[in-house]
Scaffold this motif. Structure first.
Motif, PDB file in Angstrom:
ATOM      1  N   THR A 149       0.815  -1.293  -0.109  1.00  0.00           N
ATOM      2  CA  THR A 149      -0.143   0.124   0.060  1.00  0.00           C
ATOM      3  C   THR A 149       0.897   1.338  -0.113  1.00  0.00           C
ATOM      4  O   THR A 149       0.616   2.220  -0.809  1.00  0.00           O
ATOM      5  CB  THR A 149      -0.912  -0.050   1.224  1.00  0.00           C
ATOM      6  N   GLY A 150       1.972   1.020   0.547  1.00  0.00           N
ATOM      7  CA  GLY A 150       2.891   2.521   0.934  1.00  0.00           C
ATOM      8  C   GLY A 150       3.562   2.672  -0.516  1.00  0.00           C
ATOM      9  O   GLY A 150       3.359   3.629  -0.876  1.00  0.00           O
ATOM     10  N   ILE A 151       3.861   1.480  -1.282  1.00  0.00           N
ATOM     11  CA  ILE A 151       4.657   1.768  -2.545  1.00  0.00           C
ATOM     12  C   ILE A 151       3.651   2.305  -3.384  1.00  0.00           C
ATOM     13  O   ILE A 151       3.860   3.163  -4.197  1.00  0.00           O
ATOM     14  CB  ILE A 151       5.246   0.334  -2.912  1.00  0.00           C
ATOM     15  N   VAL A 152       2.455   1.534  -3.562  1.00  0.00           N
ATOM     16  CA  VAL A 152       1.471   1.909  -4.386  1.00  0.00           C
ATOM     17  C   VAL A 152       0.893   3.373  -4.455  1.00  0.00           C
ATOM     18  O   VAL A 152       0.715   4.413  -5.311  1.00  0.00           O
ATOM     19  CB  VAL A 152       0.118   1.085  -4.536  1.00  0.00           C
ATOM     20  N   THR A 153       0.803   4.036  -2.905  1.00  0.00           N
ATOM     21  CA  THR A 153       0.265   5.459  -2.957  1.00  0.00           C
ATOM     22  C   THR A 153       1.290   6.417  -3.270  1.00  0.00           C
ATOM     23  O   THR A 153       1.117   7.344  -3.894  1.00  0.00           O
ATOM     24  CB  THR A 153      -0.271   5.539  -1.630  1.00  0.00           C
ATOM     25  N   PHE A 158       2.488   3.281  -9.411  1.00  0.00           N
ATOM     26  CA  PHE A 158       3.441   2.993 -10.359  1.00  0.00           C
ATOM     27  C   PHE A 158       3.607   3.919 -11.375  1.00  0.00           C
ATOM     28  O   PHE A 158       3.990   3.492 -12.363  1.00  0.00           O
ATOM     29  CB  PHE A 158       3.322   1.681 -10.677  1.00  0.00           C
ATOM     30  N   ARG A 159       3.347   5.361 -11.288  1.00  0.00           N
ATOM     31  CA  ARG A 159       3.220   6.124 -12.452  1.00  0.00           C
ATOM     32  C   ARG A 159       4.552   7.204 -12.173  1.00  0.00           C
ATOM     33  O   ARG A 159       4.824   7.741 -13.084  1.00  0.00           O
ATOM     34  CB  ARG A 159       2.099   6.968 -12.621  1.00  0.00           C
ATOM     35  N   PHE A 160       4.974   7.551 -11.113  1.00  0.00           N
ATOM     36  CA  PHE A 160       5.687   8.867 -10.952  1.00  0.00           C
ATOM     37  C   PHE A 160       7.186   8.330 -10.951  1.00  0.00           C
ATOM     38  O   PHE A 160       7.710   7.001 -10.951  1.00  0.00           O
ATOM     39  CB  PHE A 160       5.546   9.268  -9.565  1.00  0.00           C
TER      40      PHE A 160
END
Ligand code: MN
Length: 313
Positions: A149-153, A158-160
């Motif tokens: 969740t931390g990685i995704v937010t 996964f766009r930045f």
């Protein structure tokens, strides 16, 4: 990282702090680290403290602890560059303080620091920490959910910039631990009816000028949709990335001023923001107006910036 692991081994009580108004990454790093320590060293007492967040409440619940818990305890602070922003200032009562962060350092607090700005999220640092020492550390599903969740937010799913092969490898490792990607996406995609209604308002009421697009958030609008100022301000992205409008802004009305969130995907706008009592980054700045009567002048200045930018292309 080895020295941090040694410190964790050395202490019987470890208290993990994050930042004020915690986000998904803060929660993810805090609860992910807690899970790793608890699963690997069941005899240790591990607490997670600080402000709560309803948005990522599904990750875990904050502990309420008394001051004496800090006696002979190790404090670990994650995802926080500015000392003032550490949530629950009692971190300083710990016998030693460890800082783990991926922001450009502002305050060099802590007896031991691991700061690496190449990581797009602090949760990825914790996942990497586990991966590095996976022969001696354990991570269960709850911790994997927190870290994913931390990685995704923090990466905007996964766009930045900063998302790398390693990000995906570690995300893959967490999925291997049993993370249900769809469950987390559903949790993060929940929105209140008020927020949806406000989006409708933004989409129907934005104003376009020459290369500039903006939305006004007056007090009556914010009240009508019963959202917080922060939620209203978060709408700025809705009017970004529109063809022909490289600069956009959201303007929130306060009793004595108008606060502007100014964004660009073309010209740099921080110099302009400086002229209006603000500043920030080249493509994302804040600015202020004394009242709506200043708006026409502001619009004209933005249009000038856009025009110059187009001429130089
Ligand atoms: Mn972060």
């Amino acid at each position: 990282m080895q020295r941090i692991l040694n410190k964790i081994k050395e202490y019987d009580c470890i208290i993990i702090h994050g930042h004020k108004r915690p986000d998904g990454d803060c929660y993810g790093a805090q609860f992910g680290l807690k899970n790793i320590i608890e699963s690997s060293f069941p005899e240790k007492n591990v607490y997670v403290v600080g402000e709560k967040s309803d948005f990522v409440d599904f990750i875990g619940k904050m502990n309420n602890i008394t001051d004496d818990a800090y006696e002979n305890a190790l404090s670990i602070v994650v995802d926080t560059a500015v000392q003032d922003r550490i949530s629950d200032p009692r971190y300083i009562k710990g016998k030693e303080v460890v800082k783990i962060d991926h922001h450009i350092p502002v305050d060099d607090y802590g007896d031991l620091r691991w700061v690496d700005t190449s990581f797009p999220s602090c949760a990825q640092m914790i996942a990497y920490f586990y991966y590095k020492f996976k022969n001696e550390l354990k991570l269960t599903l709850d911790g994997a959910i927190a870290l994913y969740t931390g990685i995704v937010t923090d990466t905007g799913r996964f766009r930045f910039r900063g998302v790398s092969k390693l990000t995906h490898q570690l995300a893959g490792m967490l999925i291997e631990k049993g993370v249900d990607v769809e469950y987390i996406d559903n949790k993060l995609s929940q929105e209140s009816l008020d927020m949806i209604a406000l989006k409708g308002y933004v989409y129907s009421n934005f104003v376009t000028t020459d290369g500039f697009i903006y939305i006004k958030m007056t007090r009556d609008v914010i009240e009508k949709y019963s959202v917080t100022d922060e939620q209203a301000a978060s709408m700025v992205g809705l009017i970004g990335g529109i063809q022909g409008y490289p600069v956009w802004a959201l303007m929130i009305e306060y009793p004595n001023e108008i606060r502007i969130r100014l964004r660009s995907n073309g010209p740099t706008i921080d110099k302009l923001a400086n002229l209006y009592g603000g500043g920030g980054h080249a493509k994302a700045s804040g600015a202020k107006l004394e009242g709506w009567e200043q708006l026409p002048a502001f619009i004209k200045d933005v249009e000038d910036v856009v025009r110059k930018y187009k001429e130089e292309l």
